[in-house]
Motif scaffolding. Structure first.
Motif, PDB file in Angstrom:
ATOM      1  N   ARG A  49       0.888  -1.145   0.069  1.00 45.82           N
ATOM      2  CA  ARG A  49       0.101  -0.020  -0.060  1.00 45.82           C
ATOM      3  C   ARG A  49       0.865   1.192  -0.087  1.00 45.82           C
ATOM      4  N   HIS A  50       0.623   2.157  -0.594  1.00 41.74           N
ATOM      5  CA  HIS A  50       1.155   3.634  -0.758  1.00 41.74           C
ATOM      6  C   HIS A  50       0.919   4.189   0.535  1.00 41.74           C
ATOM      7  N   LEU A  51       1.413   4.129   1.376  1.00 39.91           N
ATOM      8  CA  LEU A  51       1.318   5.008   2.764  1.00 39.91           C
ATOM      9  C   LEU A  51       2.456   5.400   3.216  1.00 39.91           C
ATOM     10  N   ASP A  52       2.537   6.331   4.091  1.00 42.92           N
ATOM     11  CA  ASP A  52       3.646   6.942   4.811  1.00 42.92           C
ATOM     12  C   ASP A  52       4.062   6.458   5.914  1.00 42.92           C
ATOM     13  N   PHE A  53       3.247   5.382   6.443  1.00 40.19           N
ATOM     14  CA  PHE A  53       3.484   4.649   7.633  1.00 40.19           C
ATOM     15  C   PHE A  53       3.451   3.057   7.702  1.00 40.19           C
ATOM     16  N   PHE A  54       3.810   2.243   8.579  1.00 33.90           N
ATOM     17  CA  PHE A  54       3.698   0.908   8.593  1.00 33.90           C
ATOM     18  C   PHE A  54       2.466   0.609   9.048  1.00 33.90           C
ATOM     19  N   GLY A 103      11.018   1.426   5.809  1.00 36.92           N
ATOM     20  CA  GLY A 103      10.416   1.571   4.661  1.00 36.92           C
ATOM     21  C   GLY A 103       9.379   0.633   4.292  1.00 36.92           C
ATOM     22  N   TYR A 104       9.320  -0.618   5.217  1.00 40.04           N
ATOM     23  CA  TYR A 104       8.327  -1.676   4.789  1.00 40.04           C
ATOM     24  C   TYR A 104       6.843  -1.147   5.096  1.00 40.04           C
ATOM     25  N   ARG A 105       6.084  -1.276   4.062  1.00 43.90           N
ATOM     26  CA  ARG A 105       4.737  -0.615   3.953  1.00 43.90           C
ATOM     27  C   ARG A 105       3.809  -1.797   3.799  1.00 43.90           C
ATOM     28  N   LYS A 106       3.762  -2.889   3.582  1.00 43.37           N
ATOM     29  CA  LYS A 106       2.954  -4.015   3.489  1.00 43.37           C
ATOM     30  C   LYS A 106       1.933  -4.129   4.816  1.00 43.37           C
ATOM     31  N   ASP A 107       0.736  -4.597   4.628  1.00 48.85           N
ATOM     32  CA  ASP A 107      -0.352  -4.471   5.927  1.00 48.85           C
ATOM     33  C   ASP A 107       0.009  -5.808   6.359  1.00 48.85           C
ATOM     34  N   VAL A 108       0.573  -5.919   7.789  1.00 43.06           N
ATOM     35  CA  VAL A 108       0.797  -7.114   8.573  1.00 43.06           C
ATOM     36  C   VAL A 108      -0.220  -7.115   9.316  1.00 43.06           C
ATOM     37  N   THR A 228      10.993 -13.079   2.657  1.00 37.37           N
ATOM     38  CA  THR A 228      10.916 -12.330   1.417  1.00 37.37           C
ATOM     39  C   THR A 228      11.802 -11.201   1.089  1.00 37.37           C
ATOM     40  N   PRO A 229      12.523 -11.158   0.231  1.00 38.93           N
ATOM     41  CA  PRO A 229      13.467 -10.029   0.021  1.00 38.93           C
ATOM     42  C   PRO A 229      12.956  -8.817  -0.129  1.00 38.93           C
ATOM     43  N   PHE A 230      13.277  -7.751   0.510  1.00 34.94           N
ATOM     44  CA  PHE A 230      12.634  -6.625   0.803  1.00 34.94           C
ATOM     45  C   PHE A 230      13.779  -5.505   0.512  1.00 34.94           C
ATOM     46  N   GLU A 231      13.444  -4.839  -0.434  1.00 34.68           N
ATOM     47  CA  GLU A 231      14.451  -3.683  -1.414  1.00 34.68           C
ATOM     48  C   GLU A 231      13.754  -2.215  -0.662  1.00 34.68           C
ATOM     49  N   PRO A 232      14.455  -1.719   0.375  1.00 36.88           N
ATOM     50  CA  PRO A 232      14.008  -0.301   0.851  1.00 36.88           C
ATOM     51  C   PRO A 232      13.948   0.757  -0.185  1.00 36.88           C
ATOM     52  N   PRO A 233      13.114   1.502  -0.184  1.00 33.36           N
ATOM     53  CA  PRO A 233      12.924   2.660  -1.103  1.00 33.36           C
ATOM     54  C   PRO A 233      14.340   3.169  -1.482  1.00 33.36           C
ATOM     55  N   ALA A 234      14.746   3.377  -2.687  1.00 32.41           N
ATOM     56  CA  ALA A 234      15.954   3.918  -3.365  1.00 32.41           C
ATOM     57  C   ALA A 234      16.001   5.490  -2.569  1.00 32.41           C
ATOM     58  N   ILE A 235      17.481   5.679  -2.164  1.00 34.49           N
ATOM     59  CA  ILE A 235      17.570   6.900  -1.527  1.00 34.49           C
ATOM     60  C   ILE A 235      18.470   7.737  -2.557  1.00 34.49           C
ATOM     61  N   ASP A 236      17.765   8.963  -2.908  1.00 33.69           N
ATOM     62  CA  ASP A 236      18.711   9.727  -3.962  1.00 33.69           C
ATOM     63  C   ASP A 236      19.570  10.517  -2.967  1.00 33.69           C
ATOM     64  N   GLU A 237      20.973  10.211  -3.026  1.00 35.12           N
ATOM     65  CA  GLU A 237      22.027  10.834  -1.993  1.00 35.12           C
ATOM     66  C   GLU A 237      22.005  12.165  -2.447  1.00 35.12           C
ATOM     67  N   PRO A 290      11.728  16.640  -8.169  1.00 33.24           N
ATOM     68  CA  PRO A 290      11.882  15.511  -7.140  1.00 33.24           C
ATOM     69  C   PRO A 290      10.187  15.430  -6.648  1.00 33.24           C
ATOM     70  N   ASP A 291       9.767  14.187  -6.061  1.00 33.23           N
ATOM     71  CA  ASP A 291       8.371  14.286  -5.390  1.00 33.23           C
ATOM     72  C   ASP A 291       8.420  15.027  -4.198  1.00 33.23           C
ATOM     73  N   PRO A 292       7.637  15.912  -3.862  1.00 34.36           N
ATOM     74  CA  PRO A 292       7.459  16.539  -2.706  1.00 34.36           C
ATOM     75  C   PRO A 292       7.374  15.777  -1.432  1.00 34.36           C
ATOM     76  N   LYS A 293       6.740  14.422  -1.631  1.00 35.76           N
ATOM     77  CA  LYS A 293       6.866  13.675  -0.519  1.00 35.76           C
ATOM     78  C   LYS A 293       8.141  13.217  -0.204  1.00 35.76           C
ATOM     79  N   GLU A 294       8.918  12.955  -1.112  1.00 34.44           N
ATOM     80  CA  GLU A 294      10.491  12.396  -0.762  1.00 34.44           C
ATOM     81  C   GLU A 294      11.219  13.570  -0.267  1.00 34.44           C
ATOM     82  N   VAL A 295      10.923  14.816  -0.576  1.00 36.56           N
ATOM     83  CA  VAL A 295      11.573  15.750   0.051  1.00 36.56           C
ATOM     84  C   VAL A 295      11.279  16.248   1.385  1.00 36.56           C
ATOM     85  N   LYS A 296      10.126  16.148   1.811  1.00 41.16           N
ATOM     86  CA  LYS A 296       9.759  16.336   3.071  1.00 41.16           C
ATOM     87  C   LYS A 296      10.245  15.314   3.864  1.00 41.16           C
TER      88      LYS A 296
END
Length: 767
Positions: A49-54, A103-108, A228-237, A290-296
Motif C-alpha cells: 500500500r502507498h502509505l507513509d507509515f507501517f 520503509g516496509y509498508r505491507k499490511d501486516v 521475502t526479500p525486501f528492497e528499501p526505497p531507493a535513496i537519492d543521495e 523530485p517528489d514533494p513527499k520524498e523531499v519532506k
C-alpha cells in the motif's frame, strides 16, 4: 506435518508447535504451558500500500470458552476488546514494530487468540511468545527472534512467570521483551522497589529471555520459511544532501524558538520554502522535479538530526534546558468546587485536570475475564482530546494509546492506596489532558496524587512520575529528563518512571537501539530518581499530606459490627427490613457474612439514621439496663415484653409494681409500651424483667427491705389482709400464683424444658 519444540523455563515446560492449525497463514503456532494454549497466526497483504507509515495491526483476544465460561451481557458472545486485551495487544505491538525494515509498508496482521486457560497463569506472555515465533518462522522480513518473560518477586526472590496468586502477593510484576543481546521493552508495576532492585530484576529477566529466544530459534531452524526479500526505497543521495545543505542551519536556528507551536510554525515555514524551491508547481506537473513527499521525508530526517546534534554536541535542548533539567511546575488544588477532589498539574506545556470521585462498594467495576469474576475498587481513566495538541479529530471513545497511558498511571498509584478496611470507598480518577508536549501520562500520575490528597484519600506516600529519553551518538549516551514530544520522536529510548521517595512503583520502557548496558540503564534510572524527587518537592509545596476529612459532597461511610446470627433480623423476610431502612433514611447498606455492616449515606444525617436503626435491631440485651418495651402477649402468670426487636422477656406478675395483681389484664393490654428493667439473663437466653425495679429507680416506690436477693415479701408485693400463702407456693412465687389444672402443669413443664414465649404462643394457637 506437526513440529514441536519445548524447553523448561522457570521450572515449567513451554512448548511451541506448528504445522497442524491455521496452515494457510504466513506463520502460525500454538504455545502451551500446562493447561494454557495460545494460538497466533500472522499474515501480510499484497500488493504494498502507498502509505507513509507501517500498517501493522495486532489483535489479542481471550475467548471465554478457554476458561469454561460463557460471556456475560445480553448477546452472550465476545464483543469489543476488553481493557486487558488491549493492554496485552500493546505489549506485543511495541516490541515488534521497530523490528521491521525501514520503509516496509505491507499490511501486516498479527492475530493472537487464547484457546485454553487454567485460571492460574496469565496467558498474555504466552501470546507474546506465540506472536514472536509466528513472525520468525514466516516469510515476513521480521528481524527477530525476540522473547518475552514475566518476572515476579515473592519473599525477596525472583519468580519466572508467576501465577496470579504470586503476582497479587508479590512486590513486583515485570514483563520484559528482548533479544539475545538487548532488552527492547519493559512494562512493570512494583511496590516501591529501589532502582538497584529493578536493575537486578531486568538482568534476571534477560537471562530467562535468552532461553525463550533459543526455543524460537530452534523452531525456525526446523520449519522457518525463507524471508521475502525486501528492497528499501531507493535513496537519492544527491537530493538528500541538498536537503541537508538547505535546511540544517535554518532548522538549527528555528529549533531555538520558544514555545511548541511557535517552534513548529517556524520549522514548517522552512520546510514549505525548501519544498517550493526544489519542487516548483510547474515542474511538478511536468514531472521534472523530485517528489514533494520524498523531499519532506528527507527534511524530516534533517530536523531530527538537528535536535540530536544539539543534545549531543551542545548539551542543550530545543527549549534551552540542560539534559537533566525539569520544566517549570505549577499546581492548583480544589479547582472544581463540586468534585470530591481535584487538581491541575502543569509542567511546561503539558497540563492535566485530574478529578477524584469517591463512591460506594456498589460503584465497583465488575471484571469478567478468564479469571474468576472480581470487583475493582480503583479506576483511572485518561482522556486525550484533540484540542490538547491544537489539532482536530473526531472523538469516538478512548483509543488504545489512552487506555495504555491510563493503565500505566493506575499501576503507578495503586501501591500507595489505603487498605480497603481503612478506606472502604471506590475511587475513580479521571485525567483530562488539556495541553500536551510530552509526558502527559506522568502529569496524570502527579495530578492523581494531588487530587487524591485533596479528596482526603489517605495514601501512604505521594507518587510522582517523569518521562526520560536517551540519545546515542558517536558512541556516547546522553540521558534526558522530562522529555518533549519531539525528543521522544527523535531519541533512541523512551522510558517513564514513577515512584515515591522510597522506590519505583511503575516502569515503562521502549528501546530502539541494541547494546544498552547495565551501567547506562543505572545512570538513566538514577537521573530519573533525581528528577522524581524534584517533582515531589514541587508538588508538596501546595499540600503536605492528605486532608483529614473527605469532601462534604462525598458519600459518608459508617461501619459497625453485629452478631452474625442477627443478620437475618436486619435483612428481614425477603429483604423487607433492609429495604425499608434504606428507603426511610436514603442510605445504602451492605452486610457481609462476618457481621460487618457498611452504611453509605448521601450525608451524615442519612448515614447516622441508618446506623441507629441497624444498632437498634441488633442490640444485645444487657442485665441491669432499662428499656421501653411493647407488650406482645399476656398470660395468667404475667406478660411478655419485646424490649428490643425480636427479643422478648418475661415480666412476671409479681414484678408488675407495688401492689398485688390478681389478673395481668387488669394492668396491661397487648401493644402497651411500658418501661422495664432486666433483672437477669439465664444461660438459655431467657430474659427476666421487672417494672417494680423501674419504679424503685424513679423513686415512685420505696426499695424493699429485708435479707436476701429480692426475697420474702418483696417478691410478693405489699402485705394484704387475708390468709397467708405458706409452703410450696412461696417457693413457686416466681412462676406466679399457683392454679391447679392441666394448662398450668403444661406451662410449668414448658418453662422447665426451656421453651420460650414464641413456643408457648404457637402451642396456645394450636390448642
Amino acid at each position: 506435518m506437526k513440529t514441536v519444540v519445548q524447553r523448561e523455563i522457570g521450572g515449567r515446560t513451554i512448548s511451541i508447535e506448528t504445522g497442524e492449525v491455521a496452515k494457510q497463514a504466513s506463520g502460525s503456532v500454538i504455545v502451551r504451558c500446562g493447561d494454557c494454549a495460545v494460538l497466533c497466526a500472522v499474515t501480510f497483504g499484497e500488493p504494498p500500500r502507498h502509505l507513509d507509515f507501517f500498517p501493522l495491526t495486532v489483535d489479542y483476544r481471550e475467548f471465554t470458552y478457554a476458561a469454561g465460561k460463557i460471556p456475560g451481557g445480553f448477546f452472550k458472545r465476545e464483543g469489543r476488546p476488553t481493557t486487558k486485551e488491549i493492554l496485552s495487544a500493546r505489549c506485543i505491538d511495541r516490541p515488534i514494530r521497530p523490528l521491521f525494515p525501514d520503509g516496509y509498508r505491507k499490511d501486516v496482521s498479527v492475530v493472537v487468540a487464547v484457546l485454553s486457560a487454567d485460571k492460574e497463569n496469565d496467558p498474555d506472555v504466552l501470546g507474546q511468545i506465540a506472536a514472536f515465533a509466528a513472525l520468525t518462522i514466516s516469510e515476513i522480513p521480521f528481524q527477530g527472534p525476540i522473547g518475552a518473560v514475566r518476572v515476579g518477586m515473592v519473599d525477596g526472590e525472583f519468580v519466572t512467570n508467576p501465577t496470579y496468586e504470586q503476582r497479587d502477593e508479590g512486590d513486583l510484576d515485570l514483563v520484559v521483551c528482548g533479544s539475545n543481546d538487548a532488552i527492547v521493552m519493559v512494562e512493570a508495576g512494583a511496590k516501591e522497589i529501589p532502582e538497584a532492585g529493578m536493575l537486578d530484576a531486568l538482568e534476571y529477566a534477560h537471562n530467562e529471555i535468552r532461553e525463550v529466544v533459543g526455543l524460537i530459534s530452534e523452531l525456525q531452524a526446523k520449519v522457518g520459511k525463507e524471508k521475502t526479500p525486501f528492497e528499501p526505497p531507493a535513496i537519492d543521495e544527491d537530493l538528500k544532501a541538498r536537503c541537508f545543505d538547505l535546511g540544517y542551519d535554518r532548522y538549527a536556528a528555528a529549533n531555538r524558538t520558544p514555545g511548541k507551536h511557535n517552534r513548529k510554525k517556524a520549522l514548517d515555514e522552512i520546510t514549505s520554502s525548501i519544498v517550493e524551491q526544489l519542487c516548483p508547481e510547474d515542474q511538478i506537473e511536468a514531472g521534472t522535479c523530485p517528489d514533494p513527499k520524498e523531499v519532506k521525508g528527507y527534511l524530516g530526517s534533517v530536523k531530527k538530526q538537528v535536535e540530536r546534534d544539539g543534545i549531543a554536541n551542545e548539551q542543550k535542548r530545543s527549549d534551552g534546558r540542560g539534559l537533566s533539567d525539569v520544566r517549570d511546575i505549577s499546581t492548583m488544588l480544589s479547582f472544581l468546587p463540586r468534585s470530591h477532589g481535584s487538581a491541575v498539574f502543569t509542567r511546561g506545556e503539558t497540563q492535566s485536570i485530574v478529578t477524584v470521585t469517591l463512591g460506594t462498594s456498589f460503584d465497583e467495576q465488575r471484571i469478567d475475564g478468564l479469571r474468576e469474576d472480581r470487583r475493582e475498587r480503583f479506576l483511572l481513566h485518561y482522556n486525550f482530546p484533540a484540542y490538547c495538541v491544537g489539532e482536530s479529530w473526531p472523538n469516538r471513545g478512548p483509543k488504545r494509546r489512552e487506555i495504555g497511558h491510563g493503565a500505566l498511571a493506575e499501576r503507578a498509584l495503586r501501591p500507595v492506596l489505603p487498605a480497603h478496611d481503612d478506606f472502604p470507598y471506590t475511587i475513580r480518577i479521571v485525567s483530562d489532558i488539556t495541553e500536551s508536549n510530552g509526558s502527559s501520562s506522568m502529569a496524570t500520575v502527579c495530578g492523581g496524587t494531588l487530587a487524591m490528597m485533596d479528596a482526603g484519600v489517605q495514601i501512604q506516600r505521594p507518587v510522582a512520575g517523569i518521562a526520560m529519553g536517551l540519545v546515542k551518538q558517536d558512541g556516547e549516551f546522553h540521558v534526558l529528563s522530562d522529555i518533549l514530544g519531539s525528543e521522544d520522536a527523535s531519541g533512541d529510548m523512551d522510558f517513564k518512571v514513577t515512584g515515591t521517595q522510597n522506590g519505583i512503583t511503575a516502569l515503562q520502557m521502549d528501546i530502539k537501539i541494541d547494546g544498552l548496558s547495565r551501567d547506562v540503564m543505572a545512570r538513566a534510572l538514577e537521573q530519573a530518581r533525581d528528577g522524581r524527587l524534584h517533582i515531589l518537592r514541587e508538588m508538596l509545596k501546595e499540600i503536605q499530606r492528605p486532608r483529614d476529612d473527605v469532601s462534604p459532597f462525598a458519600p459518608k461511610i459508617m461501619r459497625i459490627k453485629i452478631n452474625p446470627e442477627k443478620i437475618g433480623i436486619v435483612i428481614g423476610p425477603s429483604g423487607k427490613m433492609i429495604k425499608s431502612i434504606q428507603e426511610e433514611t436514603g442510605a445504602t447498606i451492605e452486610i457481609v457474612d462476618d457481621g460487618t455492616v457498611t452504611i453509605w449515606g448521601t450525608n451524615l444525617e442519612s448515614a447516622t439514621a441508618a446506623r441507629d436503626r441497624v444498632e437498634m435491631l441488633t442490640e444485645e440485651v444487657k442485665e441491669g439496663q432499662t428499656y421501653e418495651g411493647r407488650v406482645v402477649s399476656i398470660k395468667d402468670f404475667g406478660c411478655f415484653v419485646e424490649v428490643l426487636p425480636g427479643q422478648e422477656g418475661l415480666l412476671h406478675i409479681s414484678e408488675f409494681g407495688g401492689e398485688y395483681v390478681e389478673n395481668p389484664n387488669d394492668v396491661v393490654s397487648r401493644g402497651d409500651m411500658i418501661k422495664v428493667k432486666v433483672l437477669a439473663l439465664d444461660p438459655q437466653g431467657r430474659i427476666r424483667l421487672s417494672r417494680r425495679a423501674v419504679l424503685e429507680d424513679e423513686g415512685v416506690l420505696e426499695p424493699a427491705t429485708g435479707g436476701g436477693d429480692r426475697g420474702g415479701d418483696r417478691d410478693r408485693g405489699p402485705r394484704r389482709d387475708g390468709p397467708r400463702r405458706d409452703g410450696p407456693r412461696d417457693r413457686d412465687r416466681d412462676r406466679g400464683p399457683r392454679r391447679d389444672g392441666p394448662r398450668d402443669r403444661d406451662r410449668d413443664r414448658d418453662r422447665d424444658r426451656g421453651r420460650g414465649p414464641r413456643d408457648r404462643d404457637r402451642r396456645d394457637r394450636r390448642d
